[in-house]
Scaffold this motif. Structure first.
Motif, PDB file in Angstrom:
ATOM      1  N   LEU A  68       0.804  -1.223   0.000  1.00  0.00           N
ATOM      2  CA  LEU A  68       0.000   0.000   0.000  1.00  0.00           C
ATOM      3  C   LEU A  68       0.838   1.274   0.000  1.00  0.00           C
ATOM      4  O   LEU A  68       0.328   2.335   0.282  1.00  0.00           O
ATOM      5  CB  LEU A  68      -0.986   0.008   1.155  1.00  0.00           C
ATOM      6  N   VAL A  70       2.311   4.398  -1.755  1.00  0.00           N
ATOM      7  CA  VAL A  70       1.739   5.133  -2.881  1.00  0.00           C
ATOM      8  C   VAL A  70       2.734   5.000  -4.019  1.00  0.00           C
ATOM      9  O   VAL A  70       3.677   5.743  -4.159  1.00  0.00           O
ATOM     10  CB  VAL A  70       1.499   6.610  -2.534  1.00  0.00           C
ATOM     11  N   VAL A  74      -0.304   1.807  -8.725  1.00  0.00           N
ATOM     12  CA  VAL A  74      -1.545   1.867  -7.976  1.00  0.00           C
ATOM     13  C   VAL A  74      -2.756   1.287  -8.710  1.00  0.00           C
ATOM     14  O   VAL A  74      -3.486   0.485  -8.146  1.00  0.00           O
ATOM     15  CB  VAL A  74      -1.804   3.314  -7.526  1.00  0.00           C
ATOM     16  N   MET A  78      -5.030  -1.865  -7.371  1.00  0.00           N
ATOM     17  CA  MET A  78      -6.462  -1.719  -7.169  1.00  0.00           C
ATOM     18  C   MET A  78      -7.233  -2.803  -7.909  1.00  0.00           C
ATOM     19  O   MET A  78      -8.198  -3.360  -7.393  1.00  0.00           O
ATOM     20  CB  MET A  78      -6.867  -0.394  -7.789  1.00  0.00           C
ATOM     21  N   LEU A  97      -7.720  -6.806   4.907  1.00  0.00           N
ATOM     22  CA  LEU A  97      -6.674  -6.126   4.151  1.00  0.00           C
ATOM     23  C   LEU A  97      -5.462  -5.832   5.022  1.00  0.00           C
ATOM     24  O   LEU A  97      -5.556  -5.124   6.016  1.00  0.00           O
ATOM     25  CB  LEU A  97      -7.234  -4.814   3.593  1.00  0.00           C
ATOM     26  N   THR A  99      -1.234  -4.618   5.067  1.00  0.00           N
ATOM     27  CA  THR A  99      -0.227  -3.962   4.255  1.00  0.00           C
ATOM     28  C   THR A  99       1.034  -4.804   4.239  1.00  0.00           C
ATOM     29  O   THR A  99       1.338  -5.520   5.189  1.00  0.00           O
ATOM     30  CB  THR A  99       0.150  -2.581   4.809  1.00  0.00           C
TER      31      THR A  99
ATOM     32  N   MET B  78      -6.806   4.720  -2.977  1.00  0.00           N
ATOM     33  CA  MET B  78      -5.692   3.976  -2.407  1.00  0.00           C
ATOM     34  C   MET B  78      -5.109   4.691  -1.199  1.00  0.00           C
ATOM     35  O   MET B  78      -4.765   4.074  -0.200  1.00  0.00           O
ATOM     36  CB  MET B  78      -4.571   3.901  -3.444  1.00  0.00           C
ATOM     37  N   GLN B  79      -4.989   6.003  -1.317  1.00  0.00           N
ATOM     38  CA  GLN B  79      -4.410   6.751  -0.200  1.00  0.00           C
ATOM     39  C   GLN B  79      -5.308   6.693   1.031  1.00  0.00           C
ATOM     40  O   GLN B  79      -4.834   6.545   2.152  1.00  0.00           O
ATOM     41  CB  GLN B  79      -4.171   8.209  -0.604  1.00  0.00           C
ATOM     42  N   ALA B  81      -7.346   4.265   1.719  1.00  0.00           N
ATOM     43  CA  ALA B  81      -7.268   2.895   2.231  1.00  0.00           C
ATOM     44  C   ALA B  81      -5.981   2.697   3.025  1.00  0.00           C
ATOM     45  O   ALA B  81      -5.996   2.152   4.136  1.00  0.00           O
ATOM     46  CB  ALA B  81      -7.350   1.902   1.077  1.00  0.00           C
ATOM     47  N   THR B  82      -4.900   3.164   2.457  1.00  0.00           N
ATOM     48  CA  THR B  82      -3.615   3.023   3.144  1.00  0.00           C
ATOM     49  C   THR B  82      -3.658   3.692   4.503  1.00  0.00           C
ATOM     50  O   THR B  82      -3.250   3.115   5.515  1.00  0.00           O
ATOM     51  CB  THR B  82      -2.508   3.678   2.303  1.00  0.00           C
ATOM     52  N   VAL B  85      -5.898   1.702   6.963  1.00  0.00           N
ATOM     53  CA  VAL B  85      -5.282   0.463   7.451  1.00  0.00           C
ATOM     54  C   VAL B  85      -4.158   0.782   8.428  1.00  0.00           C
ATOM     55  O   VAL B  85      -4.076   0.192   9.517  1.00  0.00           O
ATOM     56  CB  VAL B  85      -4.733  -0.380   6.281  1.00  0.00           C
TER      57      VAL B  85
END
Lengths: 338, 338
Positions: A68, A70, A74, A78, A97, A99, B78-79, B81-82, B85
């Motif tokens: 995860l 950045v 990406v 996804m 989920l 990381t 994504m950001q 989600a990151t 988490v």
DNA sequence: CCTCGTCGTCGAAGCGCTTCGACGATCGGC
DNA sequence: GCCGATCGTCGAAGCGCTTCGACGACGAGG
């Protein structure tokens, strides 16, 4: 929250009967089943996941370990995640989920505490430290990627070697003989994700088999990286008529650069890209490309996990065949140029 | 897998003592604690999550409901989600990933079956159907976004109204008086995600307050959409000296178009973008931008959920102040142009 | 010196479910 | 028409943990 006992009372049966209605593990008369189901519906009963996991040793949850950060990739990540979640749901499982940077400890945590039935990991490195840890878990795992020693662990990925061969075969079939590879960034090689090497190996093999003149170079991110990569390729082999681009983020700047320097695609130079379909079609010129089938790979990973869970046989290495889609970035080279 | 009983035996104490060592809910002598901890370490004991959930009614898992369609805004998602988490882990929680398209049923499923302690949802629509469902759950939820009627449900988001005002204030401060807004695509408005409207409203208000001449237009995806959006803006207000762009995917084609038509940024036209930092800096020219602080929003959402879980007070609407970062796409307009 | 409160620990109950063994009823085969 | 198998259901045990009440031991306060 009603419990199975409430349902049992409402339906005038014992709790175990309700359980058997739910699981189907023992025959139940149609009449009883109907009564139980009515009670379930009426009370809005949902079995308690924890209680279930405790009693049955199954959680109906799988772990998805995703990188995860950045990162460049990406969109692909996804797509994997989407496919995994969707597929898991179709098997009545949910997805936890995690990381990647929780590392080995994270895997062991969720596995030992029985939070999940199986694990799916992406972004594996050549000598990934997590692999030995995975082997020690009682839960099965499926890798998206192909690390070096994955004995006994199922792996699913695109066949990048075949992808490279297909790209070159396509270009060769169009008469191209001098071809450059714009590779991933050096960081990717350093990170030791094996797809880069697998692609490169396939590329070199096919180049030899087809008697092509080829040259390869990694490509640093950014316009400057692309410029110098292309300059290197040109310097090492003149008369390039085609490029294979295995670097998503380089595509855009590369097209800009070619445009700016007056090299028309595909008239002066053909391009085959390796990237998700939507990236290929989002470019100013529709690129002939080999798709990264993230959806298929993710779905297959889940299927594999499910087979593993109910003890069926699986192939431990599944490399999906690449498929090249012709669009507008390649053209037949006239014989005079050959 | 060792159980708490094994640990208890190994340490010569009762299971409840082990539990109290783990939870700290009762005083335990230093000596006993040490013995227990040694036994835990030696046996590699991890409490069984299901058993724990059953006995304590807490799962230490939160649900994250994300829009996993392959959408425009993938990087931002994504950001979020990151951040979610990572933040959840820092509170010793894990994250169950759900897709938005499971809808209300998905929420109820995980909530009723006690898989999660709280829910975080993103991509809320103005009259999101999930909100009434959320209210009925015993678990608290936190929304990333600001739907119409969110009474009693915590919401976290960027203050898009303030963002618009800040963008205009910045441009006005540099002497710009005629400014266009390149808005999100009509699809976004149609989807009723409220941030688009909040931005637009803020834009119009600030425009009035600052006595600016402004014009706004949604912008369809793709080069063609951008072309026609810009044409419309130009047609409706000539002498535009600046653009506010609230549409990530339009940025690239917009810059291409301006370049192609000989309008230099920032010399002929200034730009303020609303987008994640890395998008702003990945452009050929570094864009002055207002960041979408996905990380902060995600983290705050988790914090809010945690406060809710242990019964502390929370602010039910938290709109984060925007922050504009000056880069290279805006310039002071000389008085002669005003 | 006795009492009370606190500290540290234990035992037992119970969270909600699955699953095993048991058992009466029903049915087909000979 | 009888026997054994099968069907449909029940009761109870137990999954691994938390938590409540209880109970000695011990120190402080009167």
């Amino acid at each position: 929250m009603p419990t199975i006992n409430d349902v049992a009372k409402a339906a005038g049966v014992s709790p175990s009967t309700v359980s058997y209605v739910l699981s189907g593990r023992r025959p139940i008369s149609a009449e009883t089943r109907a009564r139980v189901q009515a009670a379930i519906a009426e009370l809005g009963f949902h079995p308690h996941a924890g209680a279930r996991a405790l009693a049955s040793s199954k959680t109906n949850v799988i772990a998805l370990v995703a990188p995860l950060r950045v990162d460049v990739n990406v969109p692909v990540i996804m797509q994997f995640a989407t496919a995994v979640v969707t597929a898991a749901r179709s098997y009545n499982h949910d997805v936890l989920l995690l990381t990647k940077d929780e590392g080995t400890a994270g895997l062991e945590r969720v596995a030992h505490s029985t939070m999940v039935d199986a694990l799916i990991l992406m972004d594996l490195e050549r000598d990934d430290l997590r692999i030995p840890a995975l082997r020690r878990l009682k839960q099965p795992s499926v890798l998206i990627g192909l690390p070096q020693d994955h004995t006994g662990i199922a792996c699913v990925d695109l066949d990048f070697g075949a992808a490279a061969r297909e790209a070159l075969a396509h270009l060769a079939g169009h008469g191209h003989r001098r071809i450059g590879l714009v590779g991933p960034s050096p960081a990717v090689y350093k990170r030791q994700t094996t797809y880069a090497d697998r692609f490169l190996t396939g590329f070199l093999e096919a180049s030899a088999e087809l008697s092509l003149r080829t040259v390869t170079h990694p490509c640093e991110p950014g316009a400057e990286g692309v410029r110098s990569c292309l300059a290197d390729l040109d310097a090492e082999l003149d008369g390039l008529t085609a490029l294979v681009v295995h670097n998503e983020e380089a595509l855009r700047p590369l097209l800009d650069l070619l445009h700016a320097t007056g090299r028309r695609v595909p008239d002066d130079i053909s391009i085959v890209a390796v990237c998700p379909r939507d990236v290929a079609t989002a470019m100013p010129i529709q690129l002939t490309s080999i798709d990264i089938p993230a959806h298929d790979v993710g779905t297959l990973a889940v299927e594999t996990a499910m087979r593993l869970l109910d003890g069926r046989r699986v192939e431990y290495t599944r490399l999906l065949a690449p498929s090249l889609v012709e669009r507008d970035s390649c053209r037949e080279i006239s014989t005079s140029h050959r």
